[in-house]
Design a protein around this motif. Structure first.
Motif, short mmCIF file in Angstrom:
data_model
loop_
_atom_site.label_atom_id
_atom_site.label_comp_id
_atom_site.label_asym_id
_atom_site.label_seq_id
_atom_site.Cartn_x
_atom_site.Cartn_y
_atom_site.Cartn_z
N PRO A 37 -9.28 16.55 2.57
CA PRO A 37 -7.97 16.21 3.16
C PRO A 37 -8.01 14.88 3.91
CG PRO A 37 -8.50 18.52 3.55
CD PRO A 37 -9.73 17.89 2.98
N ALA A 38 -9.16 14.55 4.49
CA ALA A 38 -9.27 13.27 5.21
C ALA A 38 -9.06 12.10 4.27
CB ALA A 38 -10.64 13.18 5.89
N MET A 39 -9.59 12.21 3.06
CA MET A 39 -9.38 11.14 2.09
C MET A 39 -7.91 11.04 1.70
SD MET A 39 -10.37 8.67 0.16
CE MET A 39 -12.15 8.77 0.43
N SER A 40 -7.28 12.19 1.50
CA SER A 40 -5.85 12.18 1.16
C SER A 40 -5.03 11.54 2.27
CB SER A 40 -5.37 13.60 0.88
OG SER A 40 -6.03 14.16 -0.24
N ARG A 41 -5.39 11.83 3.52
CA ARG A 41 -4.66 11.21 4.63
C ARG A 41 -4.91 9.71 4.68
NH1 ARG A 41 -6.52 15.93 7.27
NH2 ARG A 41 -8.25 14.74 8.17
N ALA A 42 -6.15 9.29 4.36
CA ALA A 42 -6.48 7.86 4.43
C ALA A 42 -5.74 7.05 3.39
CB ALA A 42 -7.99 7.68 4.28
N VAL A 43 -5.62 7.57 2.18
CA VAL A 43 -4.98 6.80 1.11
C VAL A 43 -3.50 7.15 0.97
CG1 VAL A 43 -7.14 6.64 -0.15
CG2 VAL A 43 -5.56 8.49 -0.70
N GLY A 93 -1.24 8.18 -2.69
CA GLY A 93 -2.32 7.28 -3.06
C GLY A 93 -2.01 5.81 -2.91
N THR A 94 -1.12 5.47 -1.98
CA THR A 94 -0.76 4.07 -1.80
C THR A 94 -1.97 3.21 -1.46
OG1 THR A 94 1.40 4.81 -0.99
CG2 THR A 94 0.80 2.51 -0.58
N GLY A 95 -2.89 3.76 -0.70
CA GLY A 95 -4.05 2.97 -0.28
C GLY A 95 -5.24 3.07 -1.20
N ASP A 113 -1.96 10.90 -11.81
CA ASP A 113 -1.16 12.11 -11.65
C ASP A 113 -1.29 12.67 -10.25
OD1 ASP A 113 -0.22 11.98 -14.22
OD2 ASP A 113 -1.68 13.39 -15.04
N ARG A 114 -2.51 12.63 -9.71
CA ARG A 114 -2.73 13.14 -8.36
C ARG A 114 -2.23 12.15 -7.31
NH1 ARG A 114 -8.63 14.81 -5.73
NH2 ARG A 114 -7.78 15.78 -3.83
N TYR A 115 -2.45 10.85 -7.58
CA TYR A 115 -2.02 9.80 -6.65
C TYR A 115 -1.12 8.83 -7.42
CZ TYR A 115 -5.89 11.47 -3.71
OH TYR A 115 -6.75 12.23 -2.96
N PRO A 116 0.17 9.09 -7.52
CA PRO A 116 1.06 8.30 -8.38
C PRO A 116 1.10 6.82 -8.04
CG PRO A 116 2.13 10.33 -7.68
CD PRO A 116 0.88 10.22 -6.89
N GLY A 154 -3.93 -5.83 3.72
CA GLY A 154 -4.18 -4.56 4.39
C GLY A 154 -3.66 -3.36 3.65
N GLN A 155 -3.53 -3.46 2.35
CA GLN A 155 -2.96 -2.37 1.55
C GLN A 155 -4.00 -1.45 0.94
OE1 GLN A 155 -0.54 -4.33 -1.38
NE2 GLN A 155 0.43 -5.67 0.13
N VAL A 156 -5.30 -1.74 1.14
CA VAL A 156 -6.36 -0.99 0.47
C VAL A 156 -7.13 -0.18 1.53
CG1 VAL A 156 -8.37 -1.09 -1.04
CG2 VAL A 156 -6.53 -2.79 -1.27
N ALA A 157 -7.04 1.14 1.44
CA ALA A 157 -7.79 2.01 2.35
C ALA A 157 -9.08 2.49 1.70
CB ALA A 157 -6.94 3.21 2.76
#
Length: 962
Positions: free
Chosen positions: A143-149, A153-155, A177-180, A384-387
């Motif tokens: 979940p931490a990765m999902s919150r970070a990006v 999945g913008t980041g 599909d998971r991160y459009p 700053g768009q890449v997490a």
């Protein structure tokens, strides 16, 4: 009386330091279990299927062959991998695959050494500590990765090398599909989008040309090294050679080449024009105008005034193309700008070549758009768009243009993950690194240049615990299952009525899966479309820079491969380094000679490297091969120590967008170095070695080498011929000098490398070398390549000077070496006029790692120090075939034995067989009037004959260049 067996075990235990019988048996069982791993390597857990042309259940000592594919520059080439007791030992071409047709290039064959490279990465790392794949997989799915990006999945950004693999592209789609809003970028350091831009503008859609060189009677190559290491190059070389043999049914084809630096393709040209990059477009405009005038079409561009000799070249070429409508082809190299690609496509359509010599298909490899390239990724990081950034293979920190400062940009990203074979510059700049898998260790697929679907199956489980791109993408997508299961499911879902999974693995290609031709037509206003593609011209008063891929280590990915580092460049014969190529006129004007150190500067950046004067190079241009100058990374695990410090880094001079023409400055130093160039070691220039003639001369005098007769001799009469008498014929009209045969010989015969210092001392060990000779002028030379190996002389000068009879003659005509007798006097080498014998000065195998030993061919002796060695016509293959025939109670048939060099040759320039086989191909060619023996006036009676190189120049164009 005590049991003698008990006494034996007690004594054995004492000698083993107290090892008792029970412990010994336990260890013995462990050893037997390891033996079941087939030579200390593990077969894949999933079933892999051998190539269908081989028996399914061979003896344990027999080699098995498996079909797989190697991907380079995004495209697959079908291969057969020979495996002994579960370990791959030799890579050959797959005769059922359209990209190889049974041949294998230098890169494909040498990739075997990369599998066993002891310097490959072995450990998953997180910062400065060791980590694990399980930890990384958990992190990527947390979940931490999902919150970070972000939930969408913008980041999250992915950076991959361009690929045509449906499997990998499907996994990328799963990630999306998971991160459009995940963004995917493509890293293609040597790629360019000129062809796709041109077809989109001129033909209405981005399409890819596939050439049929068997149907092309006239071929124009504009900086397109079709016969070299380009995708589909093996197939193009095969098809081109089919039309270059005198006496071919439809006549001999003609090749025109326009290029800056000499290439493999340029060396085969009937007419070659050396041009600086800025003059390519004006000549193409003039050529298009000439063709338009001849066919009654509207010129697509305004022709400019050309100098007299170049204008005459354009006139003659335009007339020749117009005279062969539907039977000619125009090909342009990927580095050329979009305008030149557009003019070439216009010529192909107007000349009626589309559907005949050129067909267009949907690109198997998706074009790299400006918003998905490396520069776009750099802009996203700055914004700053890449997490989280996952980099799958490649080495962008090394290959990226300096203006991007990519290494510093990686430090701005919160989470960076790199997957690759080595701890290279990019891996060291990322927070996390994962050891990658060699293609012989992974499941996957790919597509050839023509779209043919090509499966990839592993020969062994990962030797160093690596992971493939599919595993990392699956972890990001949250997919469960191993790559084999995912690939199989994806394959079954996508396949139609074509080959089944098992059939595809056995054949190595899916028959009928090539992309269909796409009909094309010119847009209504080609002139406007091409005008929009035009780029600004370069300054005629400056020196221009040309950055090219290396002929031996590609873009640097093979820099840690000693076979390829020591492989002489086909043009300069330089090993273990790159150099600044200069024309003789430019070198003279700047007072530069070969080996002189020069500094090349552009846009405030500079690179210092030695110069090499190259006949046939364009004036006022400096050419530098990329892939060298790797930064040292110490001695830690995974660092490419072989590549570190070799040559200079040409990427330092690259621009951020393609190959724009930019003026450079040249500064000459007083320092010079002794370059490891092999051509100067065994000089045979000035003697009757490599012969050439034109088609007209061949018609007037078929025996171009003069009268052939058996010389008088004072030797005793020959031995009565055995059942077979082995011989070889090399057709110089077909040999391109690509060097595939050199690597094939090295891999087959366990030939060691000696390093740059050894090469400088003329101690290279190659049993087969490719000599390069020049004729004509330095500005417009005729280039001749000639494979030189042991000539297996019937009257061998080496045999009668050996004091210990270490070199003897076999009844079937082979000059043999008995290594156990050789005491290293080197009398034989001194007496050999061809200089093809190699002395093992040191025990080059003493420091070979355990994994590298697995690459050795078990059918060939690994020589110790102090013996002479040389070509034996692959005698191990001869004896194996003889034994098999004897077991089956038959005589061997023609063509049953193929030498390693013959098998790898894409142009079929090498023919091998027995002279006692009436009607065989080698017997027919042996009697060809243009055949001759090298230095035959010495009376050595070689069993190798050469067919003189024949060219087909245009009689209306003076100054033949080939």
């Amino acid at each position: 009386m005590s049991d003698p067996r008990a006494q034996y075990w007690r004594e054995l235990a004492e000698s083993a330091g107290g090892l008792d019988r029970r412990e010994f048996v336990r260890l013995l069982g462990a050893c037997l279990a390891l033996a079941g791993l087939d030579g200390c390597v593990r077969r894949p857990r999933q079933p892999i299927l051998p190539y269908v042309g081989r028996p399914l259940q061979p003896l344990a000592t027999e080699a098995r062959h498996y079909a797989t594919s190697m991907t380079l520059d995004g495209y697959a080439t079908g291969l057969l991998v020979e495996s002994h007791a579960g370990r791959p030992t030799k890579i050959e071409g797959n005769p059922d695959h359209p990209a190889s047709l049974g041949a294998a290039g230098a890169f494909e064959q040498a990739s075997l050494l990369g599998l066993y490279d002891p310097q490959r990465a072995r450990t998953v790392r997180n910062g400065g500590r060791r980590s694990s794949w399980a930890e990384l997989r958990t992190t990527l799915g947390s979940p931490a990765m999902s919150r970070a990006v972000g939930a969408r999945g913008t980041g999250l950004h992915l950076l991959l090398e361009p690929t045509a693999s449906p499997f990998l592209l499907g996994l990328v789609a799963l990630v999306r599909d998971r991160y459009p809003e995940c963004r995917v970028h493509w890293d293609a350091p040597l790629g360019a989008d000129g062809s796709h831009l041109a077809t989109a503008a001129l033909l209405g859609k981005p399409v890819q040309p596939v050439y049929d060189l068997t149907a092309a009677r006239v071929l124009l190559s504009v900086d397109a090294d079709l016969l070299g290491s380009v995708p589909f190059g093996l197939r193009y070389a095969h098809d081109f050679a089919a039309g270059r043999r005198p006496g071919a049914g439809s006549g001999m084809s003609r090749l025109y080449v326009m290029e800056t630096a000499p290439s493999v393709t340029g060396g085969m040209a009937d007419h070659r024009l050396a041009l600086r990059p800025s003059r390519m477009a004006p000549l193409m405009r003039a050529l298009a105008a000439r063709v338009a005038e001849a066919v009654g079409a509207e010129p697509p561009a305004q022709a400019t005034e050309l100098p007299g000799p170049i204008a005459a070249w354009a006139r003659a070429l335009g007339a020749d193309l117009a005279a062969h409508r539907g039977q000619c082809a125009v090909a342009v190299g990927e580095r050329q700008p979009a305008e030149i690609h557009g003019l070439a496509h216009w010529l192909n359509v107007v000349l009626g070549n589309e559907g005949r010599t050129v067909r267009y298909i949907e690109p198997p490899l998706a074009p790299v758009a400006r918003d998905t390239d490396l520069a776009a990724l750099a802009e996203s990081i700055r914004g700053g768009q890449v997490a989280c950034l996952a980099i799958l293979e490649g080495n962008p920190v090394y290959t990226a243009p300096p203006a991007l400062d990519f290494a510093s940009l990686l430090g701005r990203v919160g989470e960076t993950v790199y997957l690759g074979l080595y701890r290279n510059e990019t891996a060291r700049a990322c927070r996390r690194s994962v050891p990658g898998q060699h293609y012989l260790e992974m499941w996957g697929d790919g597509r050839a240049w023509d779209g043919t679907l090509s499966p990839v199956q592993p020969l062994v489980d990962p030797l160093f615990g690596g992971h493939g791109p599919a595993e990392l993408l699956a972890a990001l997508a949250g997919a469960t299952g191993e790559p084999h299961a995912l690939l199989r499911a994806d394959w079954e879902r996508r396949r139609s009525s074509g080959a089944s999974w098992d059939e595809a693995l056995q054949r190595g290609a899916v028959e009928g899966s090539a992309a269909p031709a796409v009909p094309v037509r010119l847009v209504s206003d080609p002139r406007t479309a091409i005008a929009r593609l035009a780029a600004s011209a370069g300054d005629e008063g400056t020196i221009e820079l040309s950055l090219v891929r290396s002929n031996t280590i590609h873009d640097g990915r093979f820099g840690n491969n000693p076979w390829l580092q020591e492989l002489p460049d086909p043009v300069t014969k330089l090993t273990w380094a790159n150099a600044a190529w200069l024309s003789p006129a430019t070198a003279s004007r700047h007072r530069v000679d070969t080996g002189r150190m020069v500094t090349v500067s552009v846009d405030g950046r500079e690179v210092t490297l030695p110069a090499v004067v190259v006949p046939g190079h364009a004036d006022d241009v400096i050419t530098i091969a990329l892939g060298y100058g790797r930064s040292p990374g110490g001695t830690e695990e995974g660092v490419e120590q072989v590549a570190a410090g070799v040559g200079a880094n040409g990427y330092e001079l690259a621009s951020s967008r393609g190959q724009e023409q930019r003026p450079v400055s040249l500064r000459v130093s007083s320092d010079r170095v002794d370059l490891p160039i092999t051509q100067e070691h065994w000089r045979l220039e000035g003697r009757q070695i490599a012969l050439h003639a034109t088609m007209e001369e061949l018609r007037r005098r078929p025996a171009v080498s003069g009268e052939q007769r058996r010389p008088l001799t004072l030797y005793q009469p020959e031995h009565p011929p055995a059942q077979r008498q082995w011989a070889m014929v090399v057709d110089l009209s077909a040999c391109t000098g690509c060097s595939a045969c050199v690597v094939a010989c090295q891999a087959e015969n366990n030939i060691p490398v000696v390093g740059p210092d050894g090469v400088r001392k003329s101690r290279e060990m190659h049993w087969l070398r490719l000599d390069r000779y020049y004729a004509g002028t330095a500005e417009d030379p005729v280039v001749l390549s000639q494979p030189m190996l042991c000539q297996q002389c019937e009257k061998a000068p080496c045999e009668y000077v050996c004091p210990v009879a270490a070199t003897v003659h076999s009844p079937d005509g082979i000059n043999e070496m008995v290594y156990n007798r050789c005491v290293g006097t080197r009398f034989c080498s001194n007496n050999c006029p061809y200089k093809v014998r190699r002395f093992n000065w040191f025990d080059y195998n003493a420091e070979v790692s355990e994994t590298e030993r697995l690459a050795k061919n078990p059918d060939v002796t690994v020589r110790a120090r102090g013996v002479m060695e040389k070509c034996t016509f692959c005698v191990q293959r001869i004896r194996e075939a003889e034994i098999a025939a004897r077991v089956e109670g038959r005589l061997g048939g023609p063509g049953e034995v193929r030498t390693a060099c013959q098998q790898s040759c894409p142009t079929r320039a090498i023919t091998f067989g027995s002279l006692t086989e009436a009607g065989s191909e080698v017997t027919r060619l042996w009697e060809d009037p243009r055949g001759y023996a090298a230095l035959e006036e010495l009376g050595t009676l070689p069993r190798v004959r050469y067919l003189a190189r024949i060219t087909n120049p245009n009689p209306d164009l003076p100054g033949v260049a080939g």
